[in-house]
Write an enzyme that holds these catalytic residues in place. Structure first.
Site, PDB file in Angstrom:
ATOM      1  N   ASP A 130     -25.932  22.571 -12.027  1.00 18.57           N
ATOM      2  CA  ASP A 130     -26.235  22.061 -10.698  1.00 18.57           C
ATOM      3  C   ASP A 130     -24.976  21.996  -9.847  1.00 18.57           C
ATOM      4  O   ASP A 130     -24.078  21.206 -10.128  1.00 18.57           O
ATOM      5  CB  ASP A 130     -26.828  20.654 -10.872  1.00 18.57           C
ATOM      6  CG  ASP A 130     -27.465  20.111  -9.626  1.00 18.57           C
ATOM      7  OD1 ASP A 130     -27.183  20.631  -8.551  1.00 18.57           O
ATOM      8  OD2 ASP A 130     -28.248  19.142  -9.746  1.00 18.57           O
ATOM      9  N   HIS A 178     -36.000  27.027  -5.359  1.00 17.47           N
ATOM     10  CA  HIS A 178     -35.056  26.073  -4.772  1.00 17.47           C
ATOM     11  C   HIS A 178     -33.745  26.747  -4.383  1.00 17.47           C
ATOM     12  O   HIS A 178     -33.208  26.499  -3.295  1.00 17.47           O
ATOM     13  CB  HIS A 178     -34.805  24.938  -5.762  1.00 17.47           C
ATOM     14  CG  HIS A 178     -33.898  23.874  -5.246  1.00 17.47           C
ATOM     15  ND1 HIS A 178     -34.318  22.870  -4.406  1.00 17.47           N
ATOM     16  CD2 HIS A 178     -32.574  23.662  -5.443  1.00 17.47           C
ATOM     17  CE1 HIS A 178     -33.299  22.078  -4.110  1.00 17.47           C
ATOM     18  NE2 HIS A 178     -32.224  22.537  -4.728  1.00 17.47           N
TER      19      HIS A 178
END
Length: 442
Positions: free
Chosen positions: A242, A350
């Site tokens: 991330d 995403h």
């Protein structure tokens, strides 16, 4: 994920994180030898065998010191720390500009001492140091201060409030708790040791007594430095790497994207005629922090097979590489199609929707902490991300990206935005100054 951590960074940054010679008391060899002793004798026995009157060597993690003074406040470009506390305060009834200035002066003095690994006060008497971290090194401690929109009303400084503190627009995924949102003042604390971080939290709280009260507090964590075999981008509680797309300090436009310029610099960059507006120069070298408490619906997410999770994100779970191929840092090929003619990175993935290419180049430096506050009333984990992003203008960074995500991000059904805040974070304090002095004493 748009609420992500930073990409891989070295142990030095523009806010002055580095190894302090006077604090690097040991060496890798000494640390390695100690590790062999513990490995042979057992952790408990090795710990008990150490004598409190004998000095021991700090490892690099404990000895690393971030600089309080500098062009920017620490805690913005500082590499991710293992522990963090976010805390917002409201000024006490009747407190105004004078009281706020005195508080910022006290807070800055405490932060400067603690970040250097020194006690926050004397060893006895009222206001003494708690002693929680007396035997620890600086451990990369950073303390960062910001002002919320209401701070300017409380201090009579509405004429100096920047446009970047205009309220954020509502988003369809918001389920915001007003009691855990916003605030007059915001403090971010980070360290690579939990006791060092808590020590700073207590010191900040103690100095605020009588001047400001706690509005909300949130506690977070990241992977401990050295826990992986090689430097790598962090993972979140969904198990995803991330923060791959974060701006890097080596980028030519990093400073212009993340830090607020002075009025003269902004005018020079735009070429606009007329005299520069210096009314906001108190913010020069500073940034805007958007803070969001994002609950992850982990029970629902973990029911998905890995290949489906990868389609939602648009990246491989194992190494963070885009589904279009390559390694983690390979640019996404957003036009690549598979044998069936479908895009290999789905149109609602995403990573695709949040990419700068799909948002007019909008970028922000994401630097979050994960959190876990036990089990909620419905039996599901109260866990997720304390999302913090930094940018020179939140309405050109966070807002356009979040609007795009709000319209059809495949990850949104697995997230719930439960709290929000926006804060103007002044530039760093020069020696002899406290944070915010250019605003409060102008």
């Amino acid at each position: 994920m748009a609420g992500a951590g930073t990409g891989s960074q070295g142990r030095t940054g523009t806010d002055g994180v580095g190894f302090s010679r006077r604090r690097l008391l040991g060496s890798a060899g000494a640390a390695g030898a100690a590790g062999l002793v513990l490995g042979a004798a057992g952790g408990a026995a090795g710990y008990a065998a150490s004598r409190p009157d004998e000095p021991t060597a700090l490892t690099a993690i404990g000895a690393t010191e971030a600089m309080f003074h500098g062009k920017h406040q620490p805690g913005i470009t500082t590499p991710l720390q293992a522990r963090g506390h976010l805390i917002a305060f409201d000024l006490a009834p009747g407190a105004g500009r004078k009281e706020a200035a005195a508080l910022m002066r006290r807070w800055s003095a405490v932060a400067r001492e603690l970040m250097a690994g020194r006690p926050a006060g004397g060893t006895d008497g009222p206001g003494h140091d708690t002693g929680i971290a007396l035997d620890a090194g600086p451990s990369s401690l950073t303390v960062t201060f910001g002002f919320g929109r209401t701070f300017f009303d409380r201090t009579g400084l509405t004429g100096r409030r920047p446009a970047g503190l205009d309220p954020l627009p509502p988003f369809s995924s918001d389920q915001l708790d007003a009691r855990r949102s916003n605030g007059d003042l915001w403090v971010q604390i980070g360290a690579d040791d939990a006791l060092v971080a808590f020590h700073a939290l207590r010191a900040i709280q103690k100095e605020a007594v009588g001047a400001a009260g706690v509005r909300w507090q949130m506690n977070g964590f990241n992977r401990t430095p050295g826990a992986t075999g090689r430097p790598m981008t962090a993972r979140n509680l969904m198990g995803q790497i991330d923060g791959t797309g974060n701006p890097q300090q080596t980028d030519d436009d990093f400073d212009t994207r993340i830090f607020v310029p002075s009025a003269a610099d902004a005018q020079g960059a735009s070429g606009a005629p007329g005299a520069p507006d210096a009314s906001q120069d108190w913010l020069a070298g500073g940034s805007y922090a958007v803070v969001r408490r994002i609950r992850m619906l982990l029970d629902d997410w973990e029911k998905l097979p890995v290949d489906r999770q990868e389609q939602v994100i648009g990246r491989r779970k194992s190494d963070g590489a885009p589904l279009s191929g390559g390694s983690e840092t390979t640019p996404m090929d957003l036009d690549k199609a598979g044998p069936d003619g479908r895009l290999v990175i789905p149109d609602n993935a995403h990573a695709r929707i949040s990419s700068p290419e799909k948002n007019g180049g909008a970028a922000m430096l994401r630097r979050p902490f994960s959190y876990h506050d036990g089990i909620s009333a419905d039996g599901t984990p109260d866990a997720g991300l304390l999302f913090i992003c930094w940018q020179a203008d939140p309405f050109r960074g966070f807002v356009p990206v979040q609007r795009k995500l709000d319209r059809g991000d495949a990850l949104s059904p697995f997230l719930r935005h439960e709290a929000s805040g926006l804060f103007a974070v002044p530039g760093g304090a020069a020696k002899g100054e406290y944070v915010g002095q250019r605003l409060l004493e102008s």
